[in-house]
Each structure stands twice: as structure tokens, then as C-alpha cells.
Design a protein around this motif. Sequence first.
Motif, PDB file in Angstrom:
ATOM      1  N   PHE A 431       0.840  -1.191   0.000  1.00  0.00           N
ATOM      2  CA  PHE A 431       0.000   0.000   0.000  1.00  0.00           C
ATOM      3  C   PHE A 431       0.882   1.250   0.000  1.00  0.00           C
ATOM      4  CE2 PHE A 431      -2.362  -3.378   2.072  1.00  0.00           C
ATOM      5  CZ  PHE A 431      -3.629  -3.283   1.504  1.00  0.00           C
ATOM      6  N   ALA A 432       0.714   2.114  -0.993  1.00  0.00           N
ATOM      7  CA  ALA A 432       1.442   3.381  -1.032  1.00  0.00           C
ATOM      8  C   ALA A 432       0.754   4.396  -0.135  1.00  0.00           C
ATOM      9  CB  ALA A 432       1.509   3.903  -2.463  1.00  0.00           C
ATOM     10  N   ILE A 433       1.555   5.248   0.539  1.00  0.00           N
ATOM     11  CA  ILE A 433       0.997   6.233   1.476  1.00  0.00           C
ATOM     12  C   ILE A 433       1.737   7.558   1.307  1.00  0.00           C
ATOM     13  CG2 ILE A 433       0.315   6.685   3.869  1.00  0.00           C
ATOM     14  CD1 ILE A 433       0.850   3.689   4.442  1.00  0.00           C
ATOM     15  N   PRO A 434       1.439   8.317   0.265  1.00  0.00           N
ATOM     16  CA  PRO A 434       2.091   9.628   0.134  1.00  0.00           C
ATOM     17  C   PRO A 434       1.672  10.561   1.256  1.00  0.00           C
ATOM     18  CG  PRO A 434       0.342   9.367  -1.501  1.00  0.00           C
ATOM     19  CD  PRO A 434       0.501   8.036  -0.828  1.00  0.00           C
ATOM     20  N   ALA A 435       2.556  11.492   1.607  1.00  0.00           N
ATOM     21  CA  ALA A 435       2.272  12.453   2.676  1.00  0.00           C
ATOM     22  C   ALA A 435       0.926  13.117   2.434  1.00  0.00           C
ATOM     23  CB  ALA A 435       3.379  13.494   2.727  1.00  0.00           C
ATOM     24  N   GLY A 436       0.212  13.375   3.529  1.00  0.00           N
ATOM     25  CA  GLY A 436      -1.107  13.973   3.439  1.00  0.00           C
ATOM     26  C   GLY A 436      -2.235  12.969   3.437  1.00  0.00           C
ATOM     27  N   THR A 437      -1.912  11.655   3.420  1.00  0.00           N
ATOM     28  CA  THR A 437      -2.914  10.600   3.394  1.00  0.00           C
ATOM     29  C   THR A 437      -3.137  10.069   4.805  1.00  0.00           C
ATOM     30  OG1 THR A 437      -2.083   9.935   1.210  1.00  0.00           O
ATOM     31  CG2 THR A 437      -3.572   8.418   2.341  1.00  0.00           C
ATOM     32  N   VAL A 438      -4.361  10.085   5.282  1.00  0.00           N
ATOM     33  CA  VAL A 438      -4.686   9.519   6.591  1.00  0.00           C
ATOM     34  C   VAL A 438      -4.530   8.003   6.511  1.00  0.00           C
ATOM     35  CG1 VAL A 438      -6.474   9.243   8.345  1.00  0.00           C
ATOM     36  CG2 VAL A 438      -6.271  11.400   7.096  1.00  0.00           C
ATOM     37  N   HIS A 439      -3.894   7.416   7.530  1.00  0.00           N
ATOM     38  CA  HIS A 439      -3.612   5.989   7.453  1.00  0.00           C
ATOM     39  C   HIS A 439      -3.250   5.419   8.805  1.00  0.00           C
ATOM     40  CE1 HIS A 439       0.395   7.793   7.446  1.00  0.00           C
ATOM     41  NE2 HIS A 439       0.863   6.632   7.883  1.00  0.00           N
ATOM     42  N   CYS A 440      -3.270   4.095   8.896  1.00  0.00           N
ATOM     43  CA  CYS A 440      -2.603   3.347   9.959  1.00  0.00           C
ATOM     44  C   CYS A 440      -2.718   1.861   9.667  1.00  0.00           C
ATOM     45  CB  CYS A 440      -3.147   3.672  11.354  1.00  0.00           C
ATOM     46  SG  CYS A 440      -4.649   2.839  11.849  1.00  0.00           S
ATOM     47  N   SER A 441      -1.755   1.120  10.165  1.00  0.00           N
ATOM     48  CA  SER A 441      -1.805  -0.334  10.058  1.00  0.00           C
ATOM     49  C   SER A 441      -2.689  -0.870  11.170  1.00  0.00           C
ATOM     50  CB  SER A 441      -0.399  -0.914  10.178  1.00  0.00           C
ATOM     51  OG  SER A 441      -0.441  -2.329  10.198  1.00  0.00           O
ATOM     52  N   GLY A 442      -3.527  -1.835  10.829  1.00  0.00           N
ATOM     53  CA  GLY A 442      -4.370  -2.452  11.829  1.00  0.00           C
ATOM     54  C   GLY A 442      -3.668  -3.574  12.559  1.00  0.00           C
ATOM     55  N   ALA A 443      -4.376  -4.173  13.499  1.00  0.00           N
ATOM     56  CA  ALA A 443      -3.826  -5.283  14.275  1.00  0.00           C
ATOM     57  C   ALA A 443      -3.602  -6.503  13.385  1.00  0.00           C
ATOM     58  CB  ALA A 443      -4.765  -5.625  15.424  1.00  0.00           C
ATOM     59  N   ASP A 444      -2.759  -7.413  13.885  1.00  0.00           N
ATOM     60  CA  ASP A 444      -2.539  -8.727  13.278  1.00  0.00           C
ATOM     61  C   ASP A 444      -1.872  -8.667  11.905  1.00  0.00           C
ATOM     62  OD1 ASP A 444      -3.577 -10.150  15.455  1.00  0.00           O
ATOM     63  OD2 ASP A 444      -5.624  -9.756  14.771  1.00  0.00           O
ATOM     64  N   SER A 445      -0.922  -7.757  11.765  1.00  0.00           N
ATOM     65  CA  SER A 445      -0.151  -7.695  10.531  1.00  0.00           C
ATOM     66  C   SER A 445       1.313  -7.451  10.852  1.00  0.00           C
ATOM     67  CB  SER A 445      -0.685  -6.605   9.598  1.00  0.00           C
ATOM     68  OG  SER A 445      -0.553  -5.326  10.186  1.00  0.00           O
ATOM     69  N   MET A 446       2.163  -7.869   9.917  1.00  0.00           N
ATOM     70  CA  MET A 446       3.597  -7.632  10.018  1.00  0.00           C
ATOM     71  C   MET A 446       4.002  -6.801   8.816  1.00  0.00           C
ATOM     72  SD  MET A 446       6.359  -7.974  11.671  1.00  0.00           S
ATOM     73  CE  MET A 446       8.058  -7.587  11.282  1.00  0.00           C
ATOM     74  N   VAL A 447       4.262  -5.528   9.073  1.00  0.00           N
ATOM     75  CA  VAL A 447       4.494  -4.566   8.000  1.00  0.00           C
ATOM     76  C   VAL A 447       5.988  -4.294   7.844  1.00  0.00           C
ATOM     77  CG1 VAL A 447       4.181  -2.153   7.299  1.00  0.00           C
ATOM     78  CG2 VAL A 447       2.250  -3.457   8.224  1.00  0.00           C
ATOM     79  N   LEU A 448       6.463  -4.392   6.619  1.00  0.00           N
ATOM     80  CA  LEU A 448       7.755  -3.837   6.250  1.00  0.00           C
ATOM     81  C   LEU A 448       7.455  -2.440   5.729  1.00  0.00           C
ATOM     82  CD1 LEU A 448      10.770  -3.772   5.469  1.00  0.00           C
ATOM     83  CD2 LEU A 448      10.139  -4.959   3.350  1.00  0.00           C
ATOM     84  N   GLU A 449       7.827  -1.446   6.503  1.00  0.00           N
ATOM     85  CA  GLU A 449       7.565  -0.069   6.104  1.00  0.00           C
ATOM     86  C   GLU A 449       8.730   0.433   5.258  1.00  0.00           C
ATOM     87  OE1 GLU A 449       5.674   3.671   8.375  1.00  0.00           O
ATOM     88  OE2 GLU A 449       7.665   3.145   9.085  1.00  0.00           O
ATOM     89  N   ILE A 450       8.424   0.846   4.046  1.00  0.00           N
ATOM     90  CA  ILE A 450       9.410   1.398   3.125  1.00  0.00           C
ATOM     91  C   ILE A 450       9.068   2.865   2.958  1.00  0.00           C
ATOM     92  CG2 ILE A 450      10.373   1.275   0.799  1.00  0.00           C
ATOM     93  CD1 ILE A 450       9.383  -1.650   0.696  1.00  0.00           C
TER      94      ILE A 450
END
Length: 612
Positions: A431-450
Motif C-alpha cells: 500500500f502506497a501512502i504519500p504524505a497527506g494521506t490519513v492511514h494506519c496499520s491495523g492489528a494482526d499484521s507484520m508490515v515492512l515499512e518502506i
Amino acid sequence: MPDTRSASPTTTRPVAGTSNYVRQPTIKLPAGTRVESGDAAWRAVLESARGRAGDRGPVIVVDCYPGTDLATVINEIAAALPDADVIDVEEAAARPIADIDARIADNLTDDRVFGVLSHATIDIFYDADRLAALATDLDGRAEPVVLVGWGAALAAPDADALVLVDMARWELQQRHRAGAPNWRCDNGAEDNLRKYKRGFFVEWRVADRHKRTLFEKIDFVLDGNAIGHSSGAGHPAGMITGDAFRTGLADAAKAPLRVVPFFDPGVWGGHWMQQNLGLDPAAANFAWCFDCVPEENSLLLEADGRVVEIPALDLVLLQPRELLGAKTFARFGAEFPIRFDFLDTVGGGNLSLQVHPLTDYIQNTFGMHYTQDESYYLLDASDDAKVYLGLKTGIDRQAMLDDLRAAQRAERPFDTDAYINAFPARKHDHFAIPAGTVHCSGADSMVLEISATPFIFTFKLWDWGRVGLDGVPRPVHLDHGAANIQWDRDTAWVQKNLAAGPELISAADGVREERTGLHELEFIEVRRHWFADRVDHDTAGTVNVLNLVEGDEVEVVSVDGSFEPFVVHYAETFIVPAAVGRYQIRRTARSRSEQFATVKAYVRGTSDGEGA
């Protein structure tokens, strides 16, 4: 990326486990390098200084990064060199802290988290007349003199020996959490967020600017992390020569490498890393792993089984063209613009609902020249995992802001599902998240944040009514957030721009290459390569950052034999410097997996070929 500074002061480094994930990667120093410690190290410094001083008393400068356990350093020098006059330059010539506070007040601001980046140099912290008097007092001395402290080189720029005592920022933060004050401050009991702010916006900026002026002339480097450490450095304070330091980093910029990962708990932290990376199973949780954040992580330089820990940032500052590539260096300066880290919510909770500042806002408000565009790559996910991303079509902007403010006042919980899209998240989704986008990762996930590197600039909008591990409510910045939310990023826009599947680039010879992100507003390009045996790469003149997201073990191999095969295990992040050029990633003789996949990030427009 959520703010990390409310984590518990009981943070620990990971301990032994069963995973192949290497938690203490090292970089070999040149053959013949010796790592000295204790009295032997200081005697070597004195011997070197005597060789230059001739008949007069030698002058030694020990310039220490702010946060060094100065008292211990002074005591060790005095014990090892009993005939030397050891002078604390900070006590002798630093300005009173009230004077310093007044000079940096505009940078610190009244905010608990955010300040303005300082462009000051170290001389503003010192009284010029007292420095001059100290320098005059050195003339004609017969006995050895050792000047110790942050900025000690100001008092004797032509010293007979120069020692740099260096430290990584994660160790400094650990000391802050354990009650250490900022440089020459009486604020040990102050809120850790405020101590971090003073370091991030002022002290570390000035300190990095200062040590860059010393790199080419330092005679010795001492591991300050292991002196009075609070996070378990696990090794004695080693010292190497300046030549070994410079040559070792020059060599490191020509071959694949890993920084030392650091793991941290959080209020939403999970247990995937404990189960899969061999971390301490008795720990409450691990929320973050900073696996490629050179501004914060360390490098372990090794010789004959002994290590010297230095900031990974030293490699960026000393070898920017070789590491980053000429075009990336021209664009960003000596900053590492790409970060990889883990966010573990498996068995944990949702991250805070958040938004990152737009470039114009971060420049005008905080003095940072680029912002934190980011993405979530799902390394793993449970069946019910989800990512909150963008605004639901047709919401009422003012109603959402009113509900967020009511939640901040603890009048009622914020109804996230009424305003924010929730997308199912599956393993290998991106999932791409350019600045200005409301977001968050939910529970039960393992995220590699790039993401891009300016990681502190997160505006929390709603934190699910929680407090931090320290029992203090985590900061929410609604005014900053409201000024940056892009209200047109609704359901349809997000589905088209941020949550679409990968784009096939090529499929031939057992290799499938896909473009998996990021949005055109973001400067980072990400490619995923699936392969069963091997795949060819080329840095094409810009730094590559990769993670092995599928498969047990591979090795990075030089096409021209310029470096030894570099082994990488599942979930490990590694850096391939721009200077490497062509390289190959292939399965090892020990590999048991049927297929492998890496994700590779680089800066768009800085490579000699975008399909690299």
C-alpha cells in the motif's frame, strides 16, 4: 510511521533465539587492524602524540559526542596516564546552560515533540575568551595534557593526537530513557519526548556537523556506546586508528552491508518478530524493528573477533558519493533518504491514526527539506488484518474534525470506520501512502515499512484512547494534522492510486519483476523480483535497499569478484551501495525454499536505468 519516543525505559536488545536472522551483523576492518581497549588503548594514543610533539609536552584532544559518559572517560584516561593533566573542556569553557537555552529557544519551541532543525555550529556553545585562555595555557607545558569533552578540538585544533569518542543515537535514547540528561542539562527526569526533541533538533545536528570537520584528521576512534552503556552493548570499549576507521568505511561503501537492527516495544506491539526472528520470548512485545535507519542504527566494525560500534551515519557522512551515488548525493546531500523498518501488530493493536506533513509544510514549519512519504509492504498478515487508508467518499470534513477533537478531549471514542477506509491486508500486499494521506496499520499484521527517512514527523489524529508504555498519554497533533490532510483522497482515489496490485515489468528466464509502488508523488521506486535460482541487478549509480521477503536464504554475489558473497536470510534488510554496480542475488547451497522474492527500493530519477 508512528512516533517512537513514548516507549518504555525497559527497552532491551534482542537475546539469543533460533532464527537465522542475524541480529549483530559485522563489517570486517582491514587486515592487520588491532582493536585496543582500556589502558593499552590510551597508552597507544600517548605514544602517537609523543612522536609528533618532540621535546614539548604532547597535547591530546578527546572530542566526545554529546551524551558520552564523560566522567568515566576522564577517569579511565587519568588512571591509564597518571602523569597527564586531564582537563574537562566543557567545565572549563562551555557557556552556562541558561545562555545556551536562550540561544536555541526558537529551535526547541514549546511543543512536546516538534522543534525546528538547527543550523548552528558548535562554537555557539562555548565562550571564545575562555577557549583562547585554555589554548594559551597549553603553551610551554612539559607534561602531557589531555583535553576531553564535546568540542574539545576547538581548544587545540592542532593537537598532537585527536581521538573521536562516537555514539549511535539509539544508545543515546536508551540513556535518556534511563534518566540521563541532555548535554550539560539538569533534565534527567524530564519527559523523554522533550529530551529526544532537544537531541534531534539541536544537539545531534550540531554534533554531526562538528564531527564531519574531524573525520579526515582523527587519529583514533573510541566506541562510546560501550562506555557506561545502558542498553547492553555487550563488548568492551574498543579503539581503532583513524586510518582503520576511514579505510574500513571506504571498503564498506563498495560491498553489500547491514546495519545493526534495533528492536523496541510499543503499546500496540505484537509477537511476530519474537516467533520468527528469534527475539526474547519473555518480552511483553516488540513493536518496531529499525533495520535500515542509518541516522539511528549502528555499524559493528570487526577485527580479530573484537568489535567497535560506530553510528551507521558515519558511513553516510564520510562516503556519500560511493554509498548513495552521485545523483542521489546531489539531490539529498549526505543523508540516507530511504528507510526500511518493521511494524509488528500480530497479537497486538492498531497503530495510531495518523498523517504525515506535506513537503511545503515540513519545510516551512520544521526546517526539514523533504517529507516522510511511505508505504506498507505486508511481510505477513492474519486472515482479518487490514490497513486504514484514505477517507471514505462523501464524509463531512468538519464533522470528522469535530469528532477527532471530541475524542482528544476524551468525550467519546472516534468512530474510525465512519470516516476512514479499511482495506483487507494480505501477505505481499503493498500500500502506497504519500504524505497527506490519513492511514494506519491495523492489528494482526507484520508490515515492512518502506519510506523516506524524516521519521519523527508523524501527526497523530487518534490513538484509540491509549497511553504510552510510560503511562503518559501519547501526543496528538490535530492542528498540524488538519493542515495536511488531503481531503480529496477518498475511496475511489485510494483504490486507484494507493491500493492497486503490482505492475508486471518482465517475466523471463525464471525471474518475474514487478513494480509494486510507490505513488508518483513519492520519490522512491520499489521493484519486487520473484525467482527460483538467481536474478541479476545493477545499482545503476544509486543506492539500493532490499529485503528478502520470501525464501530462507540467498547470497549477494559480485559480478566482477570485487567482494565476497554476502549471505542474507529471510526478513533481513540489506544495503547495496551505488559503487557496487552490477550484482547478482542467488540461492545458496543451504537454501531449502522453492522460490524467493526481494523488494528493492531506490530513488527515482537518480539511476542510469529505471529498470535496474
